[in-house]
Design a protein around this motif. Structure first.
Motif, PDB file in Angstrom:
ATOM      1  N   ARG A  38      14.842   4.730 -76.741  1.00  0.00           N
ATOM      2  CA  ARG A  38      15.495   4.615 -78.043  1.00  0.00           C
ATOM      3  C   ARG A  38      16.686   3.669 -78.033  1.00  0.00           C
ATOM      4  NH1 ARG A  38      15.143  11.035 -79.587  1.00  0.00           N
ATOM      5  NH2 ARG A  38      13.197  10.939 -80.751  1.00  0.00           N
ATOM      6  N   ASN A  39      17.519   3.748 -77.011  1.00  0.00           N
ATOM      7  CA  ASN A  39      18.697   2.887 -76.979  1.00  0.00           C
ATOM      8  C   ASN A  39      18.308   1.417 -76.922  1.00  0.00           C
ATOM      9  OD1 ASN A  39      20.412   5.091 -77.052  1.00  0.00           O
ATOM     10  ND2 ASN A  39      20.528   5.259 -74.814  1.00  0.00           N
ATOM     11  N   ARG A  40      17.329   1.114 -76.091  1.00  0.00           N
ATOM     12  CA  ARG A  40      16.845  -0.259 -75.990  1.00  0.00           C
ATOM     13  C   ARG A  40      16.216  -0.697 -77.304  1.00  0.00           C
ATOM     14  NH1 ARG A  40      11.900  -2.074 -72.078  1.00  0.00           N
ATOM     15  NH2 ARG A  40      11.879  -4.305 -72.532  1.00  0.00           N
ATOM     16  N   TYR A  41      15.479   0.215 -77.927  1.00  0.00           N
ATOM     17  CA  TYR A  41      14.833  -0.104 -79.195  1.00  0.00           C
ATOM     18  C   TYR A  41      15.874  -0.398 -80.278  1.00  0.00           C
ATOM     19  CZ  TYR A  41      11.724   0.303 -83.211  1.00  0.00           C
ATOM     20  OH  TYR A  41      11.025   0.045 -84.359  1.00  0.00           O
ATOM     21  N   ASP A  42      16.893   0.448 -80.371  1.00  0.00           N
ATOM     22  CA  ASP A  42      17.921   0.250 -81.396  1.00  0.00           C
ATOM     23  C   ASP A  42      18.581  -1.116 -81.270  1.00  0.00           C
ATOM     24  OD1 ASP A  42      17.454   2.693 -82.487  1.00  0.00           O
ATOM     25  OD2 ASP A  42      19.123   3.711 -81.498  1.00  0.00           O
ATOM     26  N   THR A  43      18.895  -1.504 -80.028  1.00  0.00           N
ATOM     27  CA  THR A  43      19.530  -2.806 -79.802  1.00  0.00           C
ATOM     28  C   THR A  43      18.628  -3.938 -80.281  1.00  0.00           C
ATOM     29  OG1 THR A  43      20.724  -1.942 -77.892  1.00  0.00           O
ATOM     30  CG2 THR A  43      20.519  -4.330 -78.056  1.00  0.00           C
ATOM     31  N   TYR A  44      17.357  -3.832 -79.928  1.00  0.00           N
ATOM     32  CA  TYR A  44      16.437  -4.918 -80.289  1.00  0.00           C
ATOM     33  C   TYR A  44      16.121  -4.905 -81.778  1.00  0.00           C
ATOM     34  CZ  TYR A  44      13.458  -8.681 -78.706  1.00  0.00           C
ATOM     35  OH  TYR A  44      12.934  -9.928 -78.472  1.00  0.00           O
ATOM     36  N   PHE A  45      16.121  -3.723 -82.390  1.00  0.00           N
ATOM     37  CA  PHE A  45      15.827  -3.637 -83.821  1.00  0.00           C
ATOM     38  C   PHE A  45      16.791  -4.494 -84.621  1.00  0.00           C
ATOM     39  CE2 PHE A  45      17.250  -1.632 -87.796  1.00  0.00           C
ATOM     40  CZ  PHE A  45      16.102  -1.779 -88.567  1.00  0.00           C
ATOM     41  N   TYR A  46      18.079  -4.389 -84.312  1.00  0.00           N
ATOM     42  CA  TYR A  46      19.066  -5.129 -85.091  1.00  0.00           C
ATOM     43  C   TYR A  46      18.929  -6.637 -84.885  1.00  0.00           C
ATOM     44  CZ  TYR A  46      21.101  -0.626 -86.150  1.00  0.00           C
ATOM     45  OH  TYR A  46      21.286   0.651 -86.608  1.00  0.00           O
ATOM     46  N   LYS A  47      18.494  -7.039 -83.688  1.00  0.00           N
ATOM     47  CA  LYS A  47      18.259  -8.459 -83.456  1.00  0.00           C
ATOM     48  C   LYS A  47      17.084  -8.966 -84.283  1.00  0.00           C
ATOM     49  CE  LYS A  47      20.046  -8.503 -78.691  1.00  0.00           C
ATOM     50  NZ  LYS A  47      19.696  -8.749 -77.265  1.00  0.00           N
ATOM     51  N   VAL A  48      15.990  -8.212 -84.276  1.00  0.00           N
ATOM     52  CA  VAL A  48      14.808  -8.598 -85.041  1.00  0.00           C
ATOM     53  C   VAL A  48      15.107  -8.561 -86.535  1.00  0.00           C
ATOM     54  CG1 VAL A  48      12.380  -8.083 -85.519  1.00  0.00           C
ATOM     55  CG2 VAL A  48      13.310  -7.719 -83.231  1.00  0.00           C
ATOM     56  N   PHE A  49      15.794  -7.506 -86.947  1.00  0.00           N
ATOM     57  CA  PHE A  49      16.092  -7.359 -88.369  1.00  0.00           C
ATOM     58  C   PHE A  49      16.989  -8.489 -88.867  1.00  0.00           C
ATOM     59  CE2 PHE A  49      18.106  -5.502 -92.130  1.00  0.00           C
ATOM     60  CZ  PHE A  49      16.989  -5.022 -92.791  1.00  0.00           C
ATOM     61  N   LYS A  50      17.899  -8.931 -88.015  1.00  0.00           N
ATOM     62  CA  LYS A  50      18.785 -10.039 -88.392  1.00  0.00           C
ATOM     63  C   LYS A  50      17.985 -11.309 -88.651  1.00  0.00           C
ATOM     64  CE  LYS A  50      22.840 -12.624 -86.809  1.00  0.00           C
ATOM     65  NZ  LYS A  50      23.839 -12.790 -85.705  1.00  0.00           N
ATOM     66  N   VAL A  51      17.001 -11.584 -87.795  1.00  0.00           N
ATOM     67  CA  VAL A  51      16.170 -12.775 -87.970  1.00  0.00           C
ATOM     68  C   VAL A  51      15.357 -12.676 -89.253  1.00  0.00           C
ATOM     69  CG1 VAL A  51      14.280 -14.131 -86.991  1.00  0.00           C
ATOM     70  CG2 VAL A  51      16.054 -13.207 -85.501  1.00  0.00           C
ATOM     71  N   TYR A  52      14.784 -11.512 -89.520  1.00  0.00           N
ATOM     72  CA  TYR A  52      13.977 -11.363 -90.736  1.00  0.00           C
ATOM     73  C   TYR A  52      14.842 -11.401 -91.997  1.00  0.00           C
ATOM     74  CZ  TYR A  52       9.347 -10.820 -88.807  1.00  0.00           C
ATOM     75  OH  TYR A  52       8.138 -11.082 -88.219  1.00  0.00           O
ATOM     76  N   ALA A  85      10.788 -15.330 -85.728  1.00  0.00           N
ATOM     77  CA  ALA A  85      10.673 -13.944 -86.192  1.00  0.00           C
ATOM     78  C   ALA A  85       9.404 -13.291 -85.660  1.00  0.00           C
ATOM     79  CB  ALA A  85      10.698 -13.907 -87.719  1.00  0.00           C
ATOM     80  N   ASP A  86       8.285 -14.045 -85.662  1.00  0.00           N
ATOM     81  CA  ASP A  86       7.018 -13.502 -85.161  1.00  0.00           C
ATOM     82  C   ASP A  86       7.125 -13.079 -83.704  1.00  0.00           C
ATOM     83  OD1 ASP A  86       5.749 -13.796 -87.561  1.00  0.00           O
ATOM     84  OD2 ASP A  86       4.722 -15.667 -87.061  1.00  0.00           O
ATOM     85  N   LYS A  87       7.780 -13.909 -82.893  1.00  0.00           N
ATOM     86  CA  LYS A  87       7.898 -13.607 -81.468  1.00  0.00           C
ATOM     87  C   LYS A  87       8.738 -12.350 -81.238  1.00  0.00           C
ATOM     88  CE  LYS A  87       7.290 -18.362 -79.819  1.00  0.00           C
ATOM     89  NZ  LYS A  87       7.953 -19.547 -79.195  1.00  0.00           N
ATOM     90  N   LYS A  88       9.842 -12.235 -81.967  1.00  0.00           N
ATOM     91  CA  LYS A  88      10.693 -11.063 -81.809  1.00  0.00           C
ATOM     92  C   LYS A  88       9.992  -9.799 -82.305  1.00  0.00           C
ATOM     93  CE  LYS A  88      15.275 -13.161 -81.687  1.00  0.00           C
ATOM     94  NZ  LYS A  88      15.555 -12.641 -80.332  1.00  0.00           N
ATOM     95  N   PHE A  89       9.221  -9.936 -83.393  1.00  0.00           N
ATOM     96  CA  PHE A  89       8.494  -8.788 -83.927  1.00  0.00           C
ATOM     97  C   PHE A  89       7.471  -8.289 -82.918  1.00  0.00           C
ATOM     98  CE2 PHE A  89       5.255  -6.649 -86.427  1.00  0.00           C
ATOM     99  CZ  PHE A  89       5.998  -5.891 -87.297  1.00  0.00           C
ATOM    100  N   SER A  90       6.789  -9.216 -82.257  1.00  0.00           N
ATOM    101  CA  SER A  90       5.795  -8.826 -81.255  1.00  0.00           C
ATOM    102  C   SER A  90       6.438  -8.069 -80.100  1.00  0.00           C
ATOM    103  CB  SER A  90       5.076 -10.072 -80.726  1.00  0.00           C
ATOM    104  OG  SER A  90       4.362 -10.723 -81.749  1.00  0.00           O
ATOM    105  N   LYS A  91       7.652  -8.485 -79.714  1.00  0.00           N
ATOM    106  CA  LYS A  91       8.320  -7.823 -78.600  1.00  0.00           C
ATOM    107  C   LYS A  91       8.736  -6.403 -78.958  1.00  0.00           C
ATOM    108  CE  LYS A  91      10.117 -11.975 -76.308  1.00  0.00           C
ATOM    109  NZ  LYS A  91      11.350 -12.719 -75.931  1.00  0.00           N
TER     110      LYS A  91
END
Length: 627
Positions: free
Chosen positions: A44-58, A29-35
């Protein structure tokens, strides 16, 4: 380790201890949060995609620690580490709110931060542990920002008091110099709240269906005039003035614009404040359930907003380019720029003083309102021009001189990297733009009109001279920019112009004045909608509730400053718009003068304005005021 193993909550099903699985999940989770924290804001589109990945881990991490709390605590889990996970989730929610402007994300951030506060995850041992003390201070600063944007003023004041006490305790316990910048954080938020008083928030700045017209009842615009109906979809908000009031990277002007471009969630302002003023002008409040659904499904979504603090030119252009690329066919992009400026091709003095970024560094961790510069980009300025007139006809077309004037979004000694010229906005006029310039050199942006590349832009230009509205502080920005206040809180701006503060106003008087102003704004709106000579630029945005409200408040602002004794016949104190509005809403019409006269009489200030002899109040209004 496979994802299936991560999700397996039965510790007996494998050979890997629960604690080891937990710390592995924390590391992931720490590594994904840093990214995600390092991703450019405007992608924004790239951010939205990554947000859901990070949020899933947390989400997995939070659920795992809840179901295995006892075993993990026995393995050495500290309370502050639980708080750290909750804080990260809150930061994710707030970051997603800043990307999407969806109020539900902001509410979820509040819920997590409030849980951290009430359960005191960071409090135990913070006075003995330097790092833990800093974690608690950062948590309080982040929670403060969420509460400010969410307009939870009772919690804001509670957090400010806690922040003050904790900073004082830390300065006594540790080295005073280690917490010197936290003292500046406290000073910033105190100064911010001193300027953004209860009087400025008597009514919500956000669009409220309790007070503002419902979008469905806005008058239709004549078909030949309105070729299309556009909607405000995105906004870029940026402000920078020396010594201006701000908290972290949110200045007072951009804060008010941010609030003004949101829907008031289901009347929650009145649930939390009762809409009444308490003693000393403080608004009373009572707790509400923040977990309730605060959105109204019948309302359109909030316009997305990019709030930029001291942007370099390259990053400002990158944001504009990305938003214009994503703008839907029926969309309008609002660009609000508030800054001091320079005119002419002269060397700018660098004596504006060093800039120290204190609270930006403290609350920047995933809560930044700005795009971080790599420091390697260069500005694309045109050749200098000898023309002394920034709005001269030769500046229009394919070439506009870079040196006719610009807005300074940084120290004057930094050259063109922090300068925004009218020519910088021209390429983006291929899409519909609504541009608001708040500056002493706003006039130079007239050069945009007539030089557009596809769509004609709508422009609001502030007065080049701002009438002083603070008697106790000579600073122009002690309470914010007057033109911006007129656009976001027009009745408060009217009062401030007259030297009236919150303690001088009875609520009955204020509510009566608010009713009069609302009626006048609606009358102007109907006049514009039924006008045969309304420019299509204005006609196509008149059905958008946010832009319509700005337009009508501009008409009011222009009328007030035109008729005000101390700015009468002084063009430098009057705002302008381009293209021109119909004469039927000009400042000298009977309707406009009557609107100002009604308010002036309400506050016993008719002698502060210049009215033509033929202007008088209707009998029913005059008798109502006298009674």
């Amino acid at each position: 380790m496979s994802q299936q193993q991560m999700n397996n909550n039965n510790s007996g099903s494998g050979n890997i201890p629960v604690s080891e699985r937990y710390w592995t999940l924390v590391d992931k989770a720490d590594k994904k949060f840093s990214k995600i924290r390092d991703l450019p804001y405007y992608e924004r589109n790239r951010y939205d995609t990554y947000f859901y990945k990070v949020f899933k881990v947390y989400t997995q991490l939070w659920k795992f620690q809840q179901e295995n709390r006892q075993k993990i605590v026995e393995a050495g889990l500290k309370r502050w580490e639980i708080g750290e996970i909750a804080s990260r989730i809150a930061q994710l929610y707030y970051g997603q709110y800043m990307q999407t402007s969806e109020a539900s994300y902001l509410s979820e951030a509040y819920i997590f931060y409030e849980a951290i506060l009430t359960r005191e995850y960071f409090k135990e041992g913070s006075i003995q542990d330097f790092n833990l003390a800093n974690k608690q201070l950062r948590f309080l600063a982040r929670f403060l920002m969420v509460c400010l944007v969410l307009n939870r003023r009772e919690m804001v004041h509670q957090l400010v008091n806690q922040l003050k006490m904790l900073v004082d305790e830390c300065r006594r316990t540790f080295q005073d110099t280690d917490f010197k910048e936290w003292k500046l954080v406290v000073q910033e938020i105190v100064r911010f709240l001193k300027a953004d008083t209860a009087f400025m928030n008597i009514r919500p700045l956000r669009y409220s269906l309790v007070l503002d017209p419902h979008p469905d009842v806005l008058p239709q615009v004549a078909a030949p005039v309105a070729r299309k109906n556009l909607r405000l979809r995105d906004a870029v908000l940026s402000s920078y003035h020396r010594n201006e009031v701000k908290f972290s990277e949110l200045t007072l002007d951009t804060f008010r614009m941010l609030q003004c471009l949101e829907w008031e969630p289901s009347g929650s302002f009145y649930l939390s404040t009762g809409g009444k003023s308490g003693q000393n002008g403080a608004l009373g409040s009572s707790r509400i359930n923040h977990s309730q659904d605060i959105t109204d499904p019948t309302l359109p979504p909030n316009p997305r907003k990019a709030v930029l603090y001291r942007p370099s030119l390259t990053h400002f252009i990158a944001v504009l380019a990305t938003i214009c690329e994503e703008l839907p066919p029926d969309g309008v992009l609002l660009v609000y720029l508030s800054a001091s400026g320079t005119t002419g091709h002269t060397s700018s003095p660098s004596g504006s003083g060093p800039y120290t970024n204190t609270t930006e560094n403290i609350t920047r961790d995933f809560q930044s309102h700005t795009i971080h510069s790599d420091g390697t980009s260069t500005s694309s300025m045109s050749s200098p021009s000898d023309s002394p007139n920034p709005s001269a006809s030769e500046n229009k077309g394919d070439f506009i001189s870079s040196h006719t004037g610009c807005l300074q979004f940084g120290n004057r000694g930094s050259g063109g990297l922090n300068c925004i010229y009218p020519s910088d906005l021209i390429p983006f006029t291929r899409r519909p733009l609504f541009i608001i310039i708040e500056s002493d050199v706003s006039e130079v942006f007239k050069a945009i009109s007539g030089a557009e590349k596809g769509e004609r832009a709508a422009l609001f230009l502030s007065p080049s001279c701002s009438f002083p509205i603070s008697t106790s502080d000579s600073s122009r920005h002690s309470v914010g920019s007057l033109f911006t206040i007129f656009l976001t809180a027009p009745l408060q701006a009217f009062c401030l112009l007259l030297g009236i503060s919150g303690s001088d106003v009875e609520m009955d008087t204020y509510e009566h004045a608010e009713s009069l102003l609302s009626s006048s704004l609606n009358d102007w709106g109907l006049t514009l909608a039924t006008s045969d000579n309304l420019d299509p630029v204005w006609a196509q945005i008149l059905r958008d509730p946010f832009l319509r409200r700005f337009l009508l408040r501009f008409v009011f602002c222009r009328a007030v400053l035109t008729l005000f004794v101390q700015t009468y016949n002084k063009k430098e104190f009057h705002p302008e718009c381009m293209p021109a509005l119909p004469n039927s809403v000009s400042s000298m019409t009977n309707a406009s003068q009557t609107a100002v006269l009604q308010l002036a009489k309400t506050f016993h200030a008719t002698k502060r304005f210049v009215f033509t002899e033929a202007i008088s109040l209707p009998d029913h209004i005059n008798s109502g005021m006298e009674s």
